[in-house]
Design a protein around this motif. Structure first.
Motif, short mmCIF file in Angstrom:
data_model
loop_
_atom_site.label_atom_id
_atom_site.label_comp_id
_atom_site.label_asym_id
_atom_site.label_seq_id
_atom_site.Cartn_x
_atom_site.Cartn_y
_atom_site.Cartn_z
N MET A 152 0.70 -1.27 0.00
CA MET A 152 -0.13 -0.02 -0.18
C MET A 152 1.04 1.18 -0.16
O MET A 152 0.15 1.48 -0.67
CB MET A 152 -0.66 -0.27 0.97
N ALA A 153 1.79 0.85 0.87
CA ALA A 153 2.67 2.50 1.11
C ALA A 153 3.35 2.77 -0.50
O ALA A 153 3.51 3.62 -0.46
CB ALA A 153 4.16 2.40 2.27
N LEU A 154 3.88 1.54 -0.72
CA LEU A 154 4.80 2.03 -2.26
C LEU A 154 3.49 2.43 -3.78
O LEU A 154 4.21 2.85 -4.36
CB LEU A 154 5.31 0.46 -2.98
N ASN A 155 2.56 1.51 -3.35
CA ASN A 155 1.66 1.91 -4.88
C ASN A 155 0.54 3.36 -3.77
O ASN A 155 0.33 3.63 -4.80
CB ASN A 155 0.47 0.73 -5.12
N GLY A 156 0.81 3.75 -2.87
CA GLY A 156 0.34 5.23 -3.06
C GLY A 156 -1.53 5.46 -2.52
O GLY A 156 -2.16 5.87 -2.57
N SER A 157 -1.61 4.05 -2.17
CA SER A 157 -3.09 3.14 -1.82
C SER A 157 -3.74 3.59 -0.96
O SER A 157 -2.50 4.32 0.35
CB SER A 157 -3.12 1.75 -1.36
N ARG A 158 -4.79 3.97 -0.30
CA ARG A 158 -5.40 4.77 0.49
C ARG A 158 -5.72 3.54 1.30
O ARG A 158 -6.34 2.32 1.07
CB ARG A 158 -6.58 5.00 0.28
N PRO A 159 -6.04 3.44 2.89
CA PRO A 159 -5.98 2.63 3.74
C PRO A 159 -8.40 2.15 2.85
O PRO A 159 -8.81 2.97 2.79
CB PRO A 159 -6.39 3.36 5.03
N HIS A 186 11.98 -4.55 -4.98
CA HIS A 186 13.08 -4.60 -5.47
C HIS A 186 13.01 -3.97 -6.72
O HIS A 186 13.85 -2.67 -7.16
CB HIS A 186 13.93 -6.16 -6.08
N ARG A 187 11.82 -3.10 -7.63
CA ARG A 187 11.62 -2.75 -8.37
C ARG A 187 11.11 -0.80 -8.24
O ARG A 187 12.34 -0.25 -8.73
CB ARG A 187 9.70 -3.20 -9.28
N ALA A 188 11.06 -0.69 -6.90
CA ALA A 188 10.85 0.75 -6.93
C ALA A 188 12.39 1.15 -5.76
O ALA A 188 12.45 1.93 -6.11
CB ALA A 188 9.65 0.20 -4.99
N ASN A 189 13.05 0.45 -5.51
CA ASN A 189 14.71 0.73 -5.12
C ASN A 189 15.72 -0.81 -4.87
O ASN A 189 15.46 -1.66 -4.16
CB ASN A 189 14.19 1.04 -3.36
N PRO A 190 16.08 -1.00 -6.30
CA PRO A 190 17.36 -2.20 -6.47
C PRO A 190 18.00 -1.70 -5.78
O PRO A 190 19.27 -3.07 -5.69
CB PRO A 190 17.58 -1.85 -8.01
N THR A 236 7.20 -12.56 -1.61
CA THR A 236 7.66 -13.06 -2.98
C THR A 236 6.98 -11.85 -3.96
O THR A 236 8.20 -10.97 -4.33
CB THR A 236 7.10 -14.32 -4.35
N LYS A 237 5.97 -11.83 -3.71
CA LYS A 237 5.54 -10.85 -4.02
C LYS A 237 5.80 -9.16 -3.94
O LYS A 237 6.51 -8.40 -4.68
CB LYS A 237 3.67 -10.68 -4.61
N LEU A 238 5.83 -9.86 -2.01
CA LEU A 238 6.44 -7.86 -2.11
C LEU A 238 7.89 -7.50 -2.30
O LEU A 238 8.39 -6.79 -2.34
CB LEU A 238 6.30 -8.24 -0.29
N LEU A 239 8.79 -8.83 -2.44
CA LEU A 239 10.11 -8.32 -2.45
C LEU A 239 9.85 -7.79 -3.73
O LEU A 239 10.69 -7.00 -4.13
CB LEU A 239 11.03 -10.04 -2.22
N LYS A 240 9.24 -8.46 -4.71
CA LYS A 240 9.78 -8.07 -5.85
C LYS A 240 9.26 -6.96 -6.85
O LYS A 240 9.96 -5.67 -6.98
CB LYS A 240 8.68 -9.10 -7.54
N LEU A 262 10.82 4.14 2.40
CA LEU A 262 11.15 2.82 0.88
C LEU A 262 11.51 2.99 -0.11
O LEU A 262 12.66 2.39 -0.45
CB LEU A 262 9.81 1.39 0.41
N ARG A 263 12.10 4.20 -0.59
CA ARG A 263 12.44 4.24 -1.90
C ARG A 263 13.80 4.40 -2.30
O ARG A 263 14.55 5.25 -2.99
CB ARG A 263 11.69 5.11 -2.70
N ARG A 264 13.97 5.40 -0.50
CA ARG A 264 15.03 5.70 -0.48
C ARG A 264 16.85 4.62 0.08
O ARG A 264 17.21 5.02 0.19
CB ARG A 264 15.22 6.75 0.06
N ALA A 265 15.79 4.08 0.97
CA ALA A 265 16.43 3.52 2.13
C ALA A 265 17.45 1.77 1.67
O ALA A 265 17.25 1.92 0.80
CB ALA A 265 14.97 2.91 2.95
#
Length: 327
Positions: free
Chosen positions: A57-64, A166-170, A159-163, A108-111
């Motif tokens: 949700m955080a990566l995709n900008g989704s709302r609760p 990795h796409r968002a922050n290699p 596995t879905k989360l990790l992919k 997540l995108r910069r960590a």
């Protein structure tokens, strides 16, 4: 004994911890040693399904999820988040949760590191919506179905989360660990099945993904510290001695040479900061504070020690004031 992990943690790295109460403990130890760490921004989350949902949700900008808000005694909560995230109105809670998700997405995108601590594979499904929830918020048990999430489903979810991560922050490194806290309410046999399931999944994920590593906090607790003197009075939670021991092994496994050197130096400074004079503001104590201030000022630019410097300067000013002759 923990082995040296292939990717080292540096003093300048940014860290995000997500998971069970053990993620809080390790996060606080990292913060106490001046590392740049965001600790459990969603509150305590025990199961990997809810962790993955929130991070995606955080990566995709989704709302609760609009269907998972709940009000109890005039206070609003959300089933996907811990009860530490609450508000007096649904609107205020939505604003708080959206802001939290946005900040985590940016982090997540910069960590450099994401630490995930899994507590249990037991989940609660909200019957009305069919959704697995992170927290039941003391609502009636009849609203939920409790069951052990299957190994295949946990593996596929992570596995879905990790992919996606990795796409968002290699450049992101992911460190997995299984919490050493036993969930005895599930019974000891089911707790062992749950921990075993999580451990198998962690092993497989480290084999398949070179940016994923595992730290054996669970194994250290049950095999290395196999005595109840390392537990709190409830005989479930590791005590402060155990936490310190596990953190020491954590540093040996993960910290690079520069960080280990700093940790040792900072341990001495922290001890000095905690020192209180036996005989008041003597000349000897003033010299002690002056030396401590110099050590802290030498660290400026490497870590944020502004609060510690301000505190020592205040104590020094007090010693000077106490030395002034009375009129």
């Amino acid at each position: 004994m923990p082995i040296k992990l292939p990717q080292a943690l540096r003093q300048t790295d940014e860290i995000l911890t997500i998971g069970s109460c053990f993620a809080d403990v390790m996060g606080r130890h990292l913060a106490d040693h001046k590392l740049n760490v965001t600790i459990n921004p969603f509150g305590t989350i025990f199961n990997p399904v809810s962790m993955a949902k929130l991070l995606l949700m955080a990566l995709n900008g989704s709302r609760p999820d609009e269907n998972l808000y709940v009000e109890r005694d005039g206070v609003w909560f959300h089933y996907d988040f811990h009860s530490s995230l609450w508000a007096n109105s649904r609107e205020a809670l939505t604003e708080k949760l959206v802001g939290t998700l946005q900040k985590v997405g940016e982090t997540l995108r910069r960590a450099d590191w994401l630490f995930l601590t899994f507590g249990t594979a037991m989940v609660y499904r909200h019957i009305e919506t069919g959704q697995v929830v992170a927290n039941c918020h003391k609502m009636p048990g009849s609203l939920f179905e409790k069951y052990l999430y299957s190994l295949d489903h946990v593996r596929d979810t992570l596995t879905k989360l990790l992919k996606a991560l990795h796409r968002a922050n290699p450049n992101l490194n992911v460190l997995l660990t299984v919490s050493p806290v036993r969930h005895t309410r599930d019974t000891l046999p089911v707790n062992q099945v749950s921990k075993s399931l999580l451990r198998v999944v962690c092993h497989e994920l480290t084999v398949w993904h070179d940016f994923v590593q595992y730290f054996p906090s669970y194994e250290i607790m049950v095999d290395d510290l196999r005595d109840y003197r390392f537990y709190e009075a409830d005989l479930i939670h590791p005590n402060a001695v155990a936490h310190e021991y596990i953190f020491q092994k954590f540093g040996e496994s993960l910290f690079d040479d520069e960080l280990r050197t700093f940790i040792a130096e900072w341990a001495g400074i922290r001890k000095s900061l905690a020192h209180r004079p036996l005989y008041g503001p003597t000349e000897g104590h003033r010299r002690f504070l002056t030396h401590l201030l110099a050590r802290l000022e030498a660290l400026q630019g490497r870590v944020d020690v502004s609060a510690e410097i301000a505190s020592v300067r205040e104590q020094l000013d007090a010693t000077v004031a106490n030395r002034q002759p009375a009129n």
